[in-house]
Write a protein that holds these residues in place. Sequence first.
Motif, PDB file in Angstrom:
ATOM      1  N   VAL A  76      86.331  13.204  98.388  1.00  0.00           N
ATOM      2  CA  VAL A  76      86.259  13.859  97.271  1.00  0.00           C
ATOM      3  C   VAL A  76      87.412  13.176  95.665  1.00  0.00           C
ATOM      4  N   THR A  77      87.337  13.847  94.969  1.00  0.00           N
ATOM      5  CA  THR A  77      87.386  13.262  93.721  1.00  0.00           C
ATOM      6  C   THR A  77      88.646  14.501  93.054  1.00  0.00           C
ATOM      7  N   LEU A  78      89.682  14.436  93.331  1.00  0.00           N
ATOM      8  CA  LEU A  78      90.023  15.676  92.203  1.00  0.00           C
ATOM      9  C   LEU A  78      90.035  14.702  90.845  1.00  0.00           C
ATOM     10  N   ALA A  79      89.862  15.546  90.060  1.00  0.00           N
ATOM     11  CA  ALA A  79      89.464  14.980  88.267  1.00  0.00           C
ATOM     12  C   ALA A  79      90.406  16.026  87.476  1.00  0.00           C
ATOM     13  N   GLY A  80      90.518  15.381  86.252  1.00  0.00           N
ATOM     14  CA  GLY A  80      91.652  15.897  84.983  1.00  0.00           C
ATOM     15  C   GLY A  80      92.672  17.012  85.864  1.00  0.00           C
ATOM     16  N   VAL A  81      93.051  15.958  86.277  1.00  0.00           N
ATOM     17  CA  VAL A  81      94.827  16.811  87.161  1.00  0.00           C
ATOM     18  C   VAL A  81      96.427  16.317  85.977  1.00  0.00           C
ATOM     19  N   LYS A  82      96.469  16.830  85.664  1.00  0.00           N
ATOM     20  CA  LYS A  82      97.421  16.530  84.020  1.00  0.00           C
ATOM     21  C   LYS A  82      98.768  17.727  84.159  1.00  0.00           C
ATOM     22  N   SER A  84     101.523  19.838  84.794  1.00  0.00           N
ATOM     23  CA  SER A  84     102.306  20.741  86.075  1.00  0.00           C
ATOM     24  C   SER A  84     101.636  20.906  86.880  1.00  0.00           C
ATOM     25  N   VAL A  85     100.249  20.476  87.263  1.00  0.00           N
ATOM     26  CA  VAL A  85      99.180  20.577  88.669  1.00  0.00           C
ATOM     27  C   VAL A  85      98.909  19.319  88.757  1.00  0.00           C
ATOM     28  N   ARG A  86      99.177  18.280  88.204  1.00  0.00           N
ATOM     29  CA  ARG A  86     100.020  16.686  88.532  1.00  0.00           C
ATOM     30  C   ARG A  86     101.215  16.872  89.296  1.00  0.00           C
ATOM     31  N   GLN A  87     102.097  18.070  89.061  1.00  0.00           N
ATOM     32  CA  GLN A  87     103.047  17.249  89.432  1.00  0.00           C
ATOM     33  C   GLN A  87     103.335  17.912  90.767  1.00  0.00           C
ATOM     34  N   VAL A  88     102.166  19.132  91.037  1.00  0.00           N
ATOM     35  CA  VAL A  88     102.812  19.921  92.226  1.00  0.00           C
ATOM     36  C   VAL A  88     102.068  18.923  93.236  1.00  0.00           C
ATOM     37  N   LEU A  89     100.729  18.437  93.139  1.00  0.00           N
ATOM     38  CA  LEU A  89      99.891  17.185  93.550  1.00  0.00           C
ATOM     39  C   LEU A  89     100.920  15.720  94.240  1.00  0.00           C
ATOM     40  N   ASP A  90     101.216  15.508  93.206  1.00  0.00           N
ATOM     41  CA  ASP A  90     102.555  14.291  93.617  1.00  0.00           C
ATOM     42  C   ASP A  90     103.488  14.488  94.280  1.00  0.00           C
ATOM     43  N   ILE A  91     103.756  15.788  94.460  1.00  0.00           N
ATOM     44  CA  ILE A  91     105.196  16.140  95.412  1.00  0.00           C
ATOM     45  C   ILE A  91     104.245  16.703  96.502  1.00  0.00           C
ATOM     46  N   ALA A  92     103.258  17.222  97.199  1.00  0.00           N
ATOM     47  CA  ALA A  92     102.738  17.079  97.981  1.00  0.00           C
ATOM     48  C   ALA A  92     101.602  15.948  98.797  1.00  0.00           C
ATOM     49  N   ASN A  93     102.395  15.068  97.992  1.00  0.00           N
ATOM     50  CA  ASN A  93     101.626  13.310  98.276  1.00  0.00           C
ATOM     51  C   ASN A  93     100.205  13.715  98.094  1.00  0.00           C
ATOM     52  N   PHE A  94      99.040  14.042  97.662  1.00  0.00           N
ATOM     53  CA  PHE A  94      97.663  14.385  97.474  1.00  0.00           C
ATOM     54  C   PHE A  94      97.288  12.856  97.583  1.00  0.00           C
ATOM     55  N   SER A  95      98.384  12.109  96.376  1.00  0.00           N
ATOM     56  CA  SER A  95      97.348  10.882  96.557  1.00  0.00           C
ATOM     57  C   SER A  95      97.399   9.867  97.436  1.00  0.00           C
ATOM     58  N   PHE A  98      93.158  12.448  98.576  1.00  0.00           N
ATOM     59  CA  PHE A  98      92.602  12.001  97.745  1.00  0.00           C
ATOM     60  C   PHE A  98      92.685  10.979  96.596  1.00  0.00           C
ATOM     61  N   THR A  99      91.373  11.166  95.733  1.00  0.00           N
ATOM     62  CA  THR A  99      91.161   9.980  94.824  1.00  0.00           C
ATOM     63  C   THR A  99      91.406  10.920  93.615  1.00  0.00           C
ATOM     64  N   ILE A 100      92.431  10.592  92.665  1.00  0.00           N
ATOM     65  CA  ILE A 100      93.279  11.409  92.123  1.00  0.00           C
ATOM     66  C   ILE A 100      92.718  11.185  90.452  1.00  0.00           C
ATOM     67  N   THR A 101      92.305  11.937  89.486  1.00  0.00           N
ATOM     68  CA  THR A 101      91.838  10.584  88.444  1.00  0.00           C
ATOM     69  C   THR A 101      92.463  11.931  87.471  1.00  0.00           C
TER      70      THR A 101
END
Length: 101
Positions: A76-82, A84-95, A98-101
Motif C-alpha cells: 500500500v502506498t499513500l500518494a499526494g500527501v500534503k 494538514s493531511v501530511r501532518q496528521v500522518l506524521d504525528i501518527a507515525n504512518f511513515s 506505509f510508503t508515503i509519497t
Amino acid sequence: METNVTTRDGVALLKLSGRFDFNAHREFREALERMVALPATTSFTVDLADVSYLDSSALGMLLLLRDKAKQANKLVTLAGVKGSVRQVLDIANFSKMFTIT
C-alpha cells in the motif's frame, strides 16, 4: 467524501476527495472491497491529494486497508500527501507503516 477506484499496470488506485472522516466509513469500506476483489493487482495506491481533512477514524480505515492488503500479499502506498493531511500522518507515525509519497 468521494471515492474512485481504477487500475493501471497492476496497481489499484483509490482516489479520495473531500473530508475523510467517520462519515466516509461506508464509502471507504465499499471502495476497499472493490479494490481487494480486483484481479491481477500487485499493489494499492491511495491518492490523498484532494483530501482536505482526515481524522482518527480515517487513520483506522487506512490501517484496515493495510491489513487487507497484507492478507492479499500486496503493498500500500499513500500518494499526494500534503499539508494538514501530511501532518496528521506524521504525528501518527504512518511513515513507519506505509510508503508515503
